[in-house]
Scaffold this motif. Structure first.
Motif, PDB file in Angstrom:
ATOM      1  N   VAL A 201      33.414  33.346  49.626  1.00  0.00           N
ATOM      2  CA  VAL A 201      34.133  33.623  48.380  1.00  0.00           C
ATOM      3  C   VAL A 201      34.096  32.373  47.502  1.00  0.00           C
ATOM      4  CG1 VAL A 201      35.658  35.373  49.353  1.00  0.00           C
ATOM      5  CG2 VAL A 201      36.347  32.975  49.415  1.00  0.00           C
TER       6      VAL A 201
ATOM      7  N   ASN B 115      37.609  32.036  40.837  1.00  0.00           N
ATOM      8  CA  ASN B 115      37.560  32.786  39.589  1.00  0.00           C
ATOM      9  C   ASN B 115      37.901  31.890  38.396  1.00  0.00           C
ATOM     10  OD1 ASN B 115      39.554  34.591  37.626  1.00  0.00           O
ATOM     11  ND2 ASN B 115      37.619  35.563  38.134  1.00  0.00           N
TER      12      ASN B 115
ATOM     13  N   TRP C 233      30.907  42.405  53.487  1.00  0.00           N
ATOM     14  CA  TRP C 233      30.197  41.926  52.299  1.00  0.00           C
ATOM     15  C   TRP C 233      28.797  41.471  52.683  1.00  0.00           C
ATOM     16  CZ3 TRP C 233      31.762  42.380  47.322  1.00  0.00           C
ATOM     17  CH2 TRP C 233      33.098  42.750  47.107  1.00  0.00           C
TER      18      TRP C 233
ATOM     19  N   ARG D 107      32.362  47.819  45.035  1.00  0.00           N
ATOM     20  CA  ARG D 107      32.698  46.462  44.611  1.00  0.00           C
ATOM     21  C   ARG D 107      31.505  45.519  44.809  1.00  0.00           C
ATOM     22  NH1 ARG D 107      37.496  44.953  48.302  1.00  0.00           N
ATOM     23  NH2 ARG D 107      37.599  43.059  46.995  1.00  0.00           N
ATOM     24  N   TYR D 108      31.317  44.631  43.817  1.00  0.00           N
ATOM     25  CA  TYR D 108      30.239  43.644  43.845  1.00  0.00           C
ATOM     26  C   TYR D 108      30.807  42.292  43.426  1.00  0.00           C
ATOM     27  CZ  TYR D 108      26.846  47.469  44.221  1.00  0.00           C
ATOM     28  OH  TYR D 108      26.125  48.554  44.653  1.00  0.00           O
ATOM     29  N   ARG D 109      30.115  41.223  43.811  1.00  0.00           N
ATOM     30  CA  ARG D 109      30.536  39.877  43.430  1.00  0.00           C
ATOM     31  C   ARG D 109      29.341  39.072  42.919  1.00  0.00           C
ATOM     32  NH1 ARG D 109      34.404  38.656  48.715  1.00  0.00           N
ATOM     33  NH2 ARG D 109      36.265  39.755  47.941  1.00  0.00           N
ATOM     34  N   TYR D 110      29.591  38.313  41.870  1.00  0.00           N
ATOM     35  CA  TYR D 110      28.585  37.433  41.267  1.00  0.00           C
ATOM     36  C   TYR D 110      28.996  35.989  41.561  1.00  0.00           C
ATOM     37  CZ  TYR D 110      26.266  34.925  37.377  1.00  0.00           C
ATOM     38  OH  TYR D 110      25.538  34.036  36.607  1.00  0.00           O
TER      39      TYR D 110
ATOM     40  N   MET E  49      33.109  32.619  41.188  1.00  0.00           N
ATOM     41  CA  MET E  49      32.857  33.998  41.597  1.00  0.00           C
ATOM     42  C   MET E  49      33.549  34.974  40.650  1.00  0.00           C
ATOM     43  SD  MET E  49      34.039  35.900  45.129  1.00  0.00           S
ATOM     44  CE  MET E  49      35.694  36.272  44.507  1.00  0.00           C
TER      45      MET E  49
ATOM     46  N   GLU F  52      34.241  39.158  40.286  1.00  0.00           N
ATOM     47  CA  GLU F  52      34.112  40.461  40.950  1.00  0.00           C
ATOM     48  C   GLU F  52      34.018  41.567  39.896  1.00  0.00           C
ATOM     49  OE1 GLU F  52      36.694  43.063  44.150  1.00  0.00           O
ATOM     50  OE2 GLU F  52      36.241  40.955  44.621  1.00  0.00           O
TER      51      GLU F  52
END
Length: 277
Positions: free
Chosen positions: A21, A24, A74, A113-116, A130, A132
């Motif tokens: 993770v 943000n 994930w 759900r996706y994360r950059y 990160m 989301e």
């Protein structure tokens, strides 16, 4: 070539596990998706990095994406790993818009759900940011989605005022890849390999199918020697990947890495070898 219909390519059969993770927002720096939701058929998603830290930050081109599978694990979304990197300076008060390719023609993306993930550097310290977001196959949902705003992290101070930070978070210590004294498993590398082989429970599914080989695992050894943030860097087979992660969870504390006489977080990669008798 990557986006041409003339070529067809695929990555690993099962995307590798990556439970890492990021941040943000931190010290007036915030990352967010342009929209909270995009279409599963969208060729890319866009993200905005905002700098209201009072100083400059540097960043580049490299990013990666993860998605949550049906079991809540994930995994990395296969993307074009071949890239060139360019250094950018983002001044105080500036924003940078970035695109992340989703390649829906290569691997059809599922709703969820996706994360950059995107790394920046603040005062020579790397920070993994990160954002989301979600993908949906509901056309009305993604067409009517409103753009995200910087609130509640940044607000205007008033007429003629500069943006002010509402939520302040301390800077985390960076994760190093190489330090003066690398972290060490109790007893050294041989003891690490012995520990792994002693604790392996060969997955029956893999045994029946005659599957063997090496799984490369990356972990972060923190300042106290704890083993954290395990990531499968090279997958061999899903059952073998899961067993490698289980073994990581059994590990004792390591001797932490040292930089300039101070214990620091260090990324460390090692193989877990599965061999049938």
């Amino acid at each position: 070539i990557m986006d041409s219909p003339v070529f067809c390519f695929h990555g690993v059969e099962v995307p590798v596990i990556n439970e890492r993770v990021g941040r943000n927002h931190i010290r007036g720096i915030h990352i967010r998706p342009e929209y909270p939701v995009f279409s599963t058929k969208a060729p890319h998603a866009t993200f905005i990095l905002s700098n209201h830290s009072g100083g400059d930050l540097t960043c580049g081109e490299h990013y990666y994406l993860t998605f949550e599978d049906e079991k809540g694990t994930w995994r990395e979304l296969p993307i074009n790993a071949a890239f060139w990197d360019i250094a950018y300076v983002l001044r105080d008060g500036e924003e940078r818009v970035m695109k992340a390719s989703l390649y829906p023609d290569v691997h059809p993306n599922k709703p969820g759900r996706y994360r950059y993930f995107y790394e920046i550097t603040i005062k020579r310290k790397p920070v993994l940011m990160m954002a989301e977001f979600r993908l949906t196959d509901n056309e009305e949902e993604w067409r009517t989605a409103e753009k995200t705003s910087l609130s509640p992290y940044i607000s205007d101070a008033g007429k003629g005022g500069s943006p002010q930070l509402i939520t302040e978070e301390p800077m985390e210590e960076p994760v190093y890849k190489v330090v003066e004294v690398m972290p060490e498993f109790p007893g050294g590398m041989k003891a690490l390999m012995d520990f792994i082989q002693k604790n392996i429970r060969y997955p029956e599914e893999a045994r029946k199918n005659g599957i063997q080989g090496r799984v490369a695992v990356s972990v972060v050894i923190d300042e106290n020697g704890r083993v954290t943030a395990p990531v499968i860097m090279r997958s061999r087979y899903p059952a073998l990947d899961e067993e490698a992660l289980r073994i990581v969870g059994l590990m004792p504390q390591w001797k932490p890495g040292m930089q300039q006489g101070k214990a620091v977080k260090v990324e460390f990669t090692f193989p877990v070898t599965f061999k049938l008798e």
